[in-house]
Design an enzyme around this catalytic site. Structure first.
Site, PDB file in Angstrom:
ATOM      1  N   VAL A 192     -32.216 -10.652 -99.855  1.00 54.32           N
ATOM      2  CA  VAL A 192     -32.949  -9.756-100.769  1.00 54.32           C
ATOM      3  C   VAL A 192     -34.443  -9.655-100.444  1.00 54.32           C
ATOM      4  O   VAL A 192     -35.181  -8.996-101.159  1.00 54.32           O
ATOM      5  CB  VAL A 192     -32.813 -10.165-102.261  1.00 54.32           C
ATOM      6  CG1 VAL A 192     -31.437  -9.877-102.770  1.00 54.32           C
ATOM      7  CG2 VAL A 192     -33.210 -11.611-102.478  1.00 54.32           C
ATOM      8  N   LYS A 193     -34.880 -10.288 -99.382  1.00 56.41           N
ATOM      9  CA  LYS A 193     -36.313 -10.323 -99.132  1.00 56.41           C
ATOM     10  C   LYS A 193     -36.788  -9.094 -98.338  1.00 56.41           C
ATOM     11  O   LYS A 193     -35.983  -8.345 -97.793  1.00 56.41           O
ATOM     12  CB  LYS A 193     -36.671 -11.630 -98.427  1.00 56.41           C
ATOM     13  CG  LYS A 193     -36.363 -12.882 -99.276  1.00 56.41           C
ATOM     14  CD  LYS A 193     -36.951 -12.798-100.654  1.00 56.41           C
ATOM     15  CE  LYS A 193     -36.934 -13.990-101.562  1.00 56.41           C
ATOM     16  NZ  LYS A 193     -35.905 -14.989-101.569  1.00 56.41           N
TER      17      LYS A 193
END
Ligand SMILES: *Cc1c(COP(=O)(O)O)cnc(C)c1O
Length: 381
Positions: free
Chosen positions: A185-186
């Protein structure tokens, strides 16, 4: 989930380049690798991008915080202060180091409240970990001044704000060590991975030793013949992850630009709605635009708003369970010492906040739909 939206040809080319020689490991196999060291190259490019002197790639963002604590020689008996509003990994890394996590409140910026940080300092405090949560810089001027006064080291957990800055300084380079995550999710992803950056050679060296079982990495010596500095662990990054990182890093500036554009549009369109407030941003120009938080006057209004919004078919982010310490069951600490004295400030903010994740690929039409939904839902409450 910006980085993983953009996985494509460039990443494939990089991975194929590693597979061609079949050397998947950052150390060793000198002949077969034909002088290709993707992990070292990723580190060099990342250091250049963040304007840090040194960068060390590791296996995750959690590992990065753990390695940073080891580089600062933090262990049993030491207290480490961090924000009550952070991803659980920051707290886990402190516990893994055998140290004592001490939680301080977040303020309106949803980042560490400098005043509560100062209140939580004791004679056992060694380190403070401000976390640049959901893309937004923490109040680094205030935090650095307090840390200096009390002789504390500063680790910036920059897992959620890669590429952001604070008053012209890249996040992760203001404190002693900066840590990053490249999970799914980064802002950029390597599959799994992380980075430790610093300007101090000694901290960099200690981080290298710790992340690779204490190996001294003597030049021109085979791995088996290297000596051990001290015990460490295995937090190495592999060549395939680093190869993907190189392709993703080249996309980072474009990702941030798109996110910022989308966030600016959303804020502008909904700013006149009554009763709705934005999260405080300590340096608006340094925000990477990855998320938009809005506050309602109370929890009841927020819940009504979110329900109405969901009925319009608009999703909001789920964040409290994994990002707010009060939702860590005491039993999860398994009897380890933790200091969790809170006054309700963070809880009040978390309970009134609604989160909108911002994508890189988000059409004008999709953004407009969110704006219309927010307008409709807020007039219904
Ligand atoms: C994601 C995250 C981490 C951990 O990163 P992983 O790569 O998932 O281990 C640490 N701190 C914060 C604030 C994060 O958001």
């Amino acid at each position: 989930m910006p980085g993983n939206e953009l996985i494509g040809k460039e990443e494939q080319v990089q991975v194929a380049d590693v597979m061609k020689r079949g050397v998947l490991f950052r150390y060793g196999f000198e002949k077969r690798r034909e002088n290709i060291f993707k992990t070292s190259e990723f580190e060099e490019k990342f250091a250049e991008y963040t304007e840090a002197k040194y960068a060390l790639a590791v296996s995750s963002g959690s590992a990065a915080v753990r390695v940073a604590l080891a580089a600062l020689n933090i262990g049993p008996g030491d207290e480490v202060i961090t924000s009550a509003f952070t991803f659980i990994a920051t707290i886990e890394a402190i516990v893994e180091a055998g140290a004592i996590p001490v939680l301080a409140e977040a303020d309106n910026s949803l980042n560490l409240d400098p005043k509560d940080f100062e209140r939580k300092i004791t004679d056992k405090t060694k380190v403070v970990i401000p976390v640049h949560m959901f893309g937004v810089p923490a109040k680094m001027d205030e935090i650095m001044a307090i840390a200096k006064e009390h002789n504390l080291k500063v680790i910036e957990d920059t897992a959620e704000a890669c590429g952001g800055f604070y008053k012209d300084k890249k996040l992760g380079t203001i404190g002693d060590i900066g840590t990053f995550s490249f999970d799914y999710v980064k802002t950029i992803t390597t599959g799994e991975g992380g980075m430790v950056i610093t300007n101090e050679e000694k901290l960099y060296q200690e981080a290298i030793y710790y992340h690779d079982h204490g190996h001294d990495h003597k030049v021109n010596t085979s791995r088996g013949k290297e000596k051990r500095k001290h015990l460490g662990f295995n937090y190495r990054m592999g060549e395939l992850n680093a190869a993907i990182g190189l392709a993703q890093l080249a996309k980072l500036e474009d990702i941030i630009e798109e996110q910022r554009k989308h966030k600016t549009y959303l804020k502008k369109e909904i700013s006149s709605i009554e009763g709705l407030k934005f999260r405080e941003i300590p340096d608006a120009e340094g925000d990477i635009g990855a998320f938009l938080f809005i506050y309602f006057p109370n929890q009841e209004k927020k819940e009504k708003f979110e329900n109405a919004l969901h009925q319009e078919g608009i999703e909001t982010g789920v964040f409290a369970y994994w990002h707010y310490f009060a939702n860590i069951e005491p039993s999860a600490y398994q009897g380890k010492e933790v200091h969790l004295e809170m006054n309700g400030q963070t809880e009040n903010l978390v309970n009134r906040a609604v989160l909108f994740p911002i994508a890189v690929r988000q059409s004008e039409e999709e953004l407009k739909k969110i704006v219309d939904g927010i307008k409709k839902a807020s007039s219904a409450i």
